[in-house]
Structures are given as structure tokens and as C-alpha cells.
Write a protein that holds these residues in place. Structure first.
Motif, PDB file in Angstrom:
ATOM      1  N   LEU A 180     -90.691  -3.576  -5.637  1.00 53.19           N
ATOM      2  CA  LEU A 180     -91.697  -2.584  -6.008  1.00 53.19           C
ATOM      3  C   LEU A 180     -90.968  -1.297  -6.356  1.00 53.19           C
ATOM      4  N   CYS A 181     -91.125  -0.839  -7.606  1.00 49.94           N
ATOM      5  CA  CYS A 181     -90.344   0.304  -8.115  1.00 49.94           C
ATOM      6  C   CYS A 181     -91.270   1.435  -8.548  1.00 49.94           C
ATOM      7  N   PRO A 182     -91.836   2.177  -7.604  1.00 53.76           N
ATOM      8  CA  PRO A 182     -92.751   3.251  -7.985  1.00 53.76           C
ATOM      9  C   PRO A 182     -92.020   4.489  -8.479  1.00 53.76           C
ATOM     10  N   GLY A 183     -92.757   5.315  -9.222  1.00 50.42           N
ATOM     11  CA  GLY A 183     -92.300   6.661  -9.523  1.00 50.42           C
ATOM     12  C   GLY A 183     -92.651   7.566  -8.359  1.00 50.42           C
ATOM     13  N   PRO A 184     -92.823   8.865  -8.601  1.00 50.95           N
ATOM     14  CA  PRO A 184     -93.177   9.791  -7.523  1.00 50.95           C
ATOM     15  C   PRO A 184     -94.510   9.416  -6.859  1.00 50.95           C
ATOM     16  N   VAL A 185     -94.516   9.432  -5.534  1.00 53.93           N
ATOM     17  CA  VAL A 185     -95.703   9.080  -4.761  1.00 53.93           C
ATOM     18  C   VAL A 185     -95.961  10.210  -3.763  1.00 53.93           C
ATOM     19  N   PHE A 204     -97.780  12.537  -9.623  1.00 56.50           N
ATOM     20  CA  PHE A 204     -97.676  11.808  -8.359  1.00 56.50           C
ATOM     21  C   PHE A 204     -98.734  10.714  -8.328  1.00 56.50           C
ATOM     22  N   ASP A 205     -98.316   9.501  -7.961  1.00 54.87           N
ATOM     23  CA  ASP A 205     -99.266   8.431  -7.712  1.00 54.87           C
ATOM     24  C   ASP A 205     -99.672   8.462  -6.243  1.00 54.87           C
ATOM     25  N   SER A 206    -100.831   7.924  -5.935  1.00 52.82           N
ATOM     26  CA  SER A 206    -101.268   7.835  -4.548  1.00 52.82           C
ATOM     27  C   SER A 206    -100.650   6.600  -3.899  1.00 52.82           C
ATOM     28  N   PRO A 207    -100.387   6.650  -2.586  1.00 53.03           N
ATOM     29  CA  PRO A 207     -99.896   5.452  -1.905  1.00 53.03           C
ATOM     30  C   PRO A 207    -100.817   4.256  -2.090  1.00 53.03           C
ATOM     31  N   GLY A 208    -102.127   4.505  -2.087  1.00 60.48           N
ATOM     32  CA  GLY A 208    -103.069   3.403  -2.247  1.00 60.48           C
ATOM     33  C   GLY A 208    -102.899   2.678  -3.559  1.00 60.48           C
ATOM     34  N   ALA A 217     -99.014  -7.679  -7.800  1.00 60.50           N
ATOM     35  CA  ALA A 217     -97.813  -8.298  -8.371  1.00 60.50           C
ATOM     36  C   ALA A 217     -97.305  -9.417  -7.484  1.00 60.50           C
ATOM     37  N   LEU A 218     -97.384  -9.232  -6.160  1.00 59.07           N
ATOM     38  CA  LEU A 218     -96.956 -10.286  -5.234  1.00 59.07           C
ATOM     39  C   LEU A 218     -97.869 -11.501  -5.364  1.00 59.07           C
ATOM     40  N   ASP A 219     -99.169 -11.257  -5.449  1.00 65.55           N
ATOM     41  CA  ASP A 219    -100.114 -12.364  -5.630  1.00 65.55           C
ATOM     42  C   ASP A 219     -99.806 -13.160  -6.897  1.00 65.55           C
ATOM     43  N   ALA A 220     -99.367 -12.443  -7.941  1.00 61.61           N
ATOM     44  CA  ALA A 220     -99.068 -13.093  -9.221  1.00 61.61           C
ATOM     45  C   ALA A 220     -97.648 -13.661  -9.265  1.00 61.61           C
ATOM     46  N   ASP A 221     -96.910 -13.510  -8.145  1.00 69.07           N
ATOM     47  CA  ASP A 221     -95.534 -13.992  -8.045  1.00 69.07           C
ATOM     48  C   ASP A 221     -94.636 -13.384  -9.115  1.00 69.07           C
ATOM     49  N   ARG A 222     -94.771 -12.081  -9.323  1.00 70.50           N
ATOM     50  CA  ARG A 222     -93.891 -11.380 -10.250  1.00 70.50           C
ATOM     51  C   ARG A 222     -92.589 -11.026  -9.551  1.00 70.50           C
ATOM     52  N   SER A 223     -91.548 -10.794 -10.339  1.00 67.67           N
ATOM     53  CA  SER A 223     -90.245 -10.467  -9.767  1.00 67.67           C
ATOM     54  C   SER A 223     -90.120  -8.984  -9.433  1.00 67.67           C
ATOM     55  N   TYR A 224     -90.740  -8.125 -10.218  1.00 64.94           N
ATOM     56  CA  TYR A 224     -90.726  -6.683  -9.928  1.00 64.94           C
ATOM     57  C   TYR A 224     -91.916  -6.047 -10.618  1.00 64.94           C
ATOM     58  N   VAL A 225     -92.251  -4.832 -10.173  1.00 66.70           N
ATOM     59  CA  VAL A 225     -93.352  -4.106 -10.792  1.00 66.70           C
ATOM     60  C   VAL A 225     -93.060  -2.611 -10.714  1.00 66.70           C
ATOM     61  N   THR A 226     -93.377  -1.910 -11.786  1.00 66.99           N
ATOM     62  CA  THR A 226     -93.254  -0.457 -11.852  1.00 66.99           C
ATOM     63  C   THR A 226     -94.646   0.102 -12.118  1.00 66.99           C
ATOM     64  N   PRO A 227     -95.366   0.523 -11.086  1.00 72.68           N
ATOM     65  CA  PRO A 227     -96.751   0.979 -11.288  1.00 72.68           C
ATOM     66  C   PRO A 227     -96.824   2.228 -12.169  1.00 72.68           C
ATOM     67  N   GLY A 228     -97.831   2.256 -13.038  1.00 68.10           N
ATOM     68  CA  GLY A 228     -98.041   3.420 -13.894  1.00 68.10           C
ATOM     69  C   GLY A 228     -97.398   3.236 -15.254  1.00 68.10           C
ATOM     70  N   LEU A 229     -98.180   3.447 -16.313  1.00 69.52           N
ATOM     71  CA  LEU A 229     -97.690   3.214 -17.670  1.00 69.52           C
ATOM     72  C   LEU A 229     -96.515   4.118 -18.017  1.00 69.52           C
ATOM     73  N   SER A 230     -96.610   5.407 -17.669  1.00 73.41           N
ATOM     74  CA  SER A 230     -95.518   6.333 -18.012  1.00 73.41           C
ATOM     75  C   SER A 230     -94.260   5.999 -17.223  1.00 73.41           C
ATOM     76  N   ASN A 231     -94.418   5.611 -15.959  1.00 70.69           N
ATOM     77  CA  ASN A 231     -93.256   5.205 -15.161  1.00 70.69           C
ATOM     78  C   ASN A 231     -92.597   3.967 -15.757  1.00 70.69           C
ATOM     79  N   PHE A 232     -93.430   2.992 -16.149  1.00 71.55           N
ATOM     80  CA  PHE A 232     -92.909   1.761 -16.736  1.00 71.55           C
ATOM     81  C   PHE A 232     -92.145   2.056 -18.025  1.00 71.55           C
ATOM     82  N   ALA A 233     -92.732   2.895 -18.875  1.00 71.15           N
ATOM     83  CA  ALA A 233     -92.088   3.213 -20.155  1.00 71.15           C
ATOM     84  C   ALA A 233     -90.760   3.923 -19.946  1.00 71.15           C
ATOM     85  N   GLY A 234     -90.762   4.946 -19.078  1.00 71.29           N
ATOM     86  CA  GLY A 234     -89.525   5.682 -18.838  1.00 71.29           C
ATOM     87  C   GLY A 234     -88.438   4.829 -18.233  1.00 71.29           C
TER      88      GLY A 234
END
Length: 264
Positions: A180-185, A204-208, A217-234
Motif C-alpha cells: 500500500l503506497c499512499p501519498g500524504p495522509v 492530504f488523504d484521510s486514513p479512512g 486492492a487486497l480483496d482483488a489480489d492486487r500486488s500494489y496500490v497507490t490511492p488517489g489519481l494525482s498520487n498514482f500519476a506522480g
């Protein structure tokens, strides 16, 4: 059959949010952190709200034998863990030579060593039962060099690559592994750093929201996830440039964070 999730750094922030959302899903919990009072209060609240059992395990994860102690305590209590959430971590900010070396050492013990050691402690049991999951909390800092956060960024790069490697080893053996690779929380991370300017995007994203994205992402058995479109793009655009250029750009961005933290 009820399953049990162990969450490190569970006393606040993302850890407490993981505990809340997993309890709402019906998981029993093992809450691990240094703060006994906070853990006891959280365990009582979640137990009453969701009818689950929440165990408290007080442990400083910077200690060299932290994972062994956790494993021994689990064995003494007759607990097995089906989901390991390696969430505990903290960061340092500043010129490398000005940061207390013992603080960076503790940072690596928490962010890297305890994460690997706990995975060593609990993964064999998951394999023996033919099922289990590991969630390792990394960061968008994992995707590029991060001057003035040199140790923190490198530790999160380790977490990301370690997680991706484990997923490939165990994906056909009943074990899911997610980074799990979040940006600022909105957590106490920025209080420890000493400035909210460490959120260089200003958002800032919320912890929730972050935990919900991680569990989906875990339910979907993904290898990693970067929440938030701008975080993912950057996170995914910068690493495609030459590494030296990426580091130079990052230094320009984080220089102001360094100065703000020194003033604070």
C-alpha cells in the motif's frame, strides 16, 4: 470461521483505521504498538462496536528482538494470524549529517527490520494453513529518491520491492501480498517530521479513504496500490525519467521541506 488480523502501529493513524475497518469486517484483532493505554481503549471500543475480540500486545518495534517477542506472545496466547498488516513506521527529515544517527537506526529497525522479521515469524504458519495475507504499508516516496528524507524514502523503496518479490513467490501458494503506497495522509507522521510542508503536493488523504483503497486492492489480489489519481500519476511518471534527473528534481522540491522542519 473468524480470522485474526495483526496490525502494527495500531494506536493511531492508519493502524487504528485498519483496526476499525477490519473489525467492521468481522476480524478478530491483535493490536501492536508502544502505547498500552491507547491500544486498550481502541480494543475495548472495537470489541463493543463489532463483537470481535481485540488483543493488545505492547511492543517497541525498534528493539532488535521485537518480532521474536511478538511471535512468542502469540504462541503463549494460542493465537494464529491470518492477515499481517505491517503498518508501523516513521520518518526523519533534514540534511543527513544533521540527523541523529540513532534516530535513523531506529527508523530502519521499525520500517524495515521489524517488517521483515514479523513476516518471517508469521508467514510459515499461513503457508501451513494454506491461506493468509500480508499488507505492507509503503509510500509514494518508494518510487523515487527523496533528498532530505533519504533514509525514509529508501526504507519505503525496500518495502515496495520486498512486497512485490514476495507476491511472486507466494501468489500460487495461497498467500496474498499487497504493498500500500499512499501519498500524504492526515496522521501524526507530519508532527514527527515537524512540518506539514512534508506533504509536497499540499493534499492530504484521510486514513479512512486510504485503508478502504488498500482493503479493496487486497480483496482483488492486487500486488500494489497507490490511492488517489494525482498520487498514482506522480508516482508512475517520475520514475520513467533518468534517475539522476529525478533525484535532482526531488531535491528542489524537498529543500523547502527541510528548511521548514529546521525552523520548526
Amino acid at each position: 470461521m473468524r480470522t485474526t488480523a495483526l496490525i502494527t502501529g495500531a494506536s493511531s493513524g492508519l493502524g487504528a483505521e485498519f483496526a476499525a475497518q477490519l473489525a467492521a469486517r468481522g476480524h478478530d484483532l491483535v493490536l501492536v504498538a508502544r502505547s498500552a493505554d491507547r491500544l486498550e481503549a481502541l480494543a475495548e471500543r472495537l470489541g463493543k462496536a463489532h463483537g470481535i475480540t481485540a488483543h493488545v500486545l505492547v511492543q517497541d518495534l525498534s528493539a532488535p528482538d521485537a518480532a521474536r517477542r511478538v511471535g512468542a506472545e502469540l504462541a503463549d496466547r494460542g493465537l494464529t494470524v491470518d492477515l499481517l498488516v505491517n503498518n508501523a513506521g516513521f520518518g526523519t527529515c533534514g540534511r543527513f549529517e544533521e540527523i541523529d544517527g540513532s534516530r535513523d537506526h531506529d527508523q530502519l529497525m521499525v520500517n524495515v527490520v521489524s517488517l521483515v522479521d514479523l513476516t518471517h515469524e508469521l508467514l510459515p504458519g499461513m503457508l501451513a494453513r494454506g491461506r493468509g495475507s500480508v499488507v505492507n504499508v509503503a509510500s509514494t516516496a518508494a518510487y523515487q529518491p527523496t533528498p532530505y528524507f533519504a533514509v525514509y524514502g529508501a526504507s519505503k523503496t525496500f518495502v515496495l520491492n520486498f512486497s512485490l518479490a514476495l507476491r511472486q513467490e507466494y501468489r500460487r501458494r495461497g498467500i496474498r501480498v499487497l504493498a500500500l503506497c499512499p501519498g500524504p495522509v492526515e496522521t501524526a507522521f507530519f508532527e514527527v517530521i515537524g512540518t506539514r510542508k512534508a506533504a509536497v503536493t499540499g493534499r492530504f488523504d484521510s486514513p479512512g479513504a486510504v485503508v478502504r483503497a488498500g482493503l479493496r486492492a487486497l480483496d482483488a489480489d492486487r500486488s500494489y496500490v497507490t490511492p488517489g489519481l494525482s498520487n498514482f500519476a506522480g508516482a508512475h511518471l517520475a520514475p520513467r525519467r533518468p534517475r539522476g534527473l529525478v533525484a535532482a528534481i526531488a531535491e528542489r522540491v524537498t529543500r523547502g521541506v527541510r528548511d521548514a522542519a529546521r525552523v520548526a
